[in-house]
Design an enzyme around this catalytic site. Structure first.
Site, PDB file in Angstrom:
ATOM      1  N   ASP A 130      43.034  30.500  36.838  1.00 45.68           N
ATOM      2  CA  ASP A 130      43.984  31.539  36.460  1.00 45.68           C
ATOM      3  C   ASP A 130      43.495  32.040  35.107  1.00 45.68           C
ATOM      4  O   ASP A 130      43.601  31.326  34.106  1.00 45.68           O
ATOM      5  CB  ASP A 130      45.412  30.993  36.356  1.00 45.68           C
ATOM      6  N   HIS A 131      42.925  33.253  35.078  1.00 45.54           N
ATOM      7  CA  HIS A 131      42.233  33.677  33.859  1.00 45.54           C
ATOM      8  C   HIS A 131      43.160  33.759  32.652  1.00 45.54           C
ATOM      9  O   HIS A 131      42.704  33.724  31.516  1.00 45.54           O
ATOM     10  CB  HIS A 131      41.497  35.008  34.071  1.00 45.54           C
ATOM     11  N   HIS A 152      50.419  33.904  37.095  1.00 44.85           N
ATOM     12  CA  HIS A 152      50.408  34.094  35.644  1.00 44.85           C
ATOM     13  C   HIS A 152      51.727  33.706  34.982  1.00 44.85           C
ATOM     14  O   HIS A 152      51.768  32.918  34.034  1.00 44.85           O
ATOM     15  CB  HIS A 152      50.086  35.555  35.300  1.00 44.85           C
TER      16      HIS A 152
END
Length: 489
Positions: free
Chosen positions: A176-177, A239
């Site tokens: 998950d960047h 996110h």
């Protein structure tokens, strides 16, 4: 778990795709420029595109020229990166090409191998199993998977099962960047590196928490993907829930993968279900219509898509973490497209003082303290405090809210703003999974989100329209207003 050694080979699936050109290749360039990549590590690109090594090198050079500011470009760094490159065209469903790719991996590796699946999730399982079938997925190899892992719990389980046939869980790095962003990591430092906040970090002192991820863009050519996903699956499931976990989790024993992930899964399992019984009161969905965004007239979602749709481009939830630390504290989650500003922020509002000693005008001026953690577009932390308004106070003492402001651009002026993938690549290359997502986290998040989507379908809830350039449907204001709160805007 056996101790990983730095990868000798990074193999990127989907190496000619949009994510690679925008994020992955520029990140590798920056790591090369700072001499942070392991000596001798090779980078093997693979995709369906029929390129040779020179063609791939030209694509990489063009990506660097487009994405890296001129002041940060160096001929020496670019040459160093290009010297690491190789390319082999392959498709996960083409046995002969995967066999050829495995042969290239064997020829280039000189130790551990990191595979990065920057492709559509439906290819994760077939690609991993093909690697295993060709003998290049055993000990000393690991794999990065891009989100989303599926589109619901059932598909997530299917993908995870398929990948697990080739790689042990300890060798799977789900990305998950957002977890690679400097501001997100600083949230961990803020909570657990300061004695000031942790004693106050509970329902006893905190009134509410708001997490907002706002985007000014529309679907931008991703209409078919987005229409199958929507704001709930595209943004909130990963996110926003990851940010909620970092805010709400208990202090881990150590800053290492197992300890951090164990605390995050406890939060996800403590989330009160939002389902058919309460989805109408705990959630709001919307879809943007034509309006004004960033000074220009923009079409509505249906116009961009080219057809009518029931997909939500905005979602707001009132969530509760049912445990001792957070009982009774609402967590308001909000994300959407075509909102007034691009921003990711966490706002913690503390409880009001139990009694005002001032009386008169000061009582009207009194505001609760708040802690604002902004993650993008700029990273900053603000602590809102009450202060005396300057003056002689002949009509009674007045108070004003002032902010103690830590601006990271000022404080760390000489530090370059990094792409999230720089951190994630380094950690994955070195085998450190702290900032990656474990299987049980992914599936617990999908289980919670699936109940919400099921509740919407059962109730026949349709997205409420909101003009582009506004903060979503008016009903989202009512969602927080019911408990006497208001969105921070």
């Amino acid at each position: 778990m056996s101790q990983a050694t730095p990868a000798s080979l990074l193999t990127i699936f989907g190496a000619t795709g949009d994510l690679a050109r925008r994020m992955l290749l520029p990140s590798l360039y920056s790591l090369q420029a700072e001499h942070l990549l392991p000596d001798g590590m090779r980078i093997l690109g693979t995709a369906r595109s029929e390129l040779d090594r020179e063609g791939f090198s030209n694509l990489v050079a063009a990506s660097i020229a487009e994405r890296i500011p001129a002041a940060e470009r160096s001929d020496e760094a670019l040459r160093g990166l290009l010297e690491r490159l190789d390319y082999c065209a392959a498709g996960a469903d083409d046995d002969a090409s995967m066999q050829a790719l495995a042969g290239r991996v064997d020829a280039l590796r000189n130790g551990d191998v990191l595979y990065h699946m920057s492709t559509a999730p439906r290819f994760y399982g077939p690609a991993c199993q093909a690697l295993a079938a060709n003998g290049v997925a055993g000990p000393g190899t690991r794999v990065m998977l891009e989100k989303p892992i599926g589109k619901d719990l059932a598909s997530a389980i299917a993908i995870n099962d398929s990948v697990a046939m080739a790689f042990d869980e300890e060798r799977i790095f789900r990305t998950d960047h957002y977890l690679g962003k400097e501001g997100v990591q600083n949230l961990i430092a803020l909570r657990f590196g300061n004695s000031l906040f942790e004693p106050l970090w509970s329902a006893r002192h905190i009134e509410q928490v708001q997490i907002t991820v706002g985007e000014t863009v529309g679907v931008e050519g991703r209409g078919d993907y987005y229409d199958d996903s929507g704001a709930l699956r595209d943004m909130l499931q990963n996110h926003l829930l990851q940010l909620l976990c970092l805010v709400a989790m208990e202090p881990p024993a150590r800053f290492e993968p197992t300890a951090v992930r164990n605390e995050k899964i406890k939060v996800l399992r403590s989330l009160r279900p939002i389902d058919r019984g309460n989805v109408g009161t705990e959630s709001v969905i919307g879809q943007y219509t034509a309006g004004a965004s960033e000074g220009r007239v923009v079409p509505g979602y249906a116009e961009e898509l080219g057809r009518a749709s029931r997909t939500e481009t905005f979602v707001a939830l009132r969530a509760h973490v049912d445990n001792w630390r957070w009982s009774g504290v609402p967590f308001y989650l909000r994300t959407g497209k075509r909102l007034p500003s691009r921003s990711t922020e966490i706002y913690i509002q503390f409880r009001k003082v139990p009694y005002s000693i001032f009386g008169g005008p000061a009582d009207t001026d009194m505001r609760p303290n708040g802690l604002l953690i902004k993650l993008q577009p700029e990273e900053r932390i603000e602590l809102d405090l009450m202060s005396k308004t300057p003056g002689l106070d002949r009509a009674g003492l007045r108070l004003s809210q002032v902010a103690l402001d830590l601006d990271f651009h000022e404080e760390f002026l000489n530090s370059r703003k990094r792409i999230a993938y720089e951190r994630l690549y380094l950690d994955a290359i070195e085998g450190n999974g702290t900032l990656f997502v474990r299987r049980d986290e992914t599936e617990a998040a999908w289980q919670w989100v699936d109940a919400i989507a099921d509740g919407w379908r059962d109730a026949g809830m349709l997205p409420k329209p909101y003009p582009a350039g506004t903060w979503g449907p008016g009903a989202s204001v009512s969602l927080v207003d019911r408990l006497g709160h208001g969105w921070r805007e």
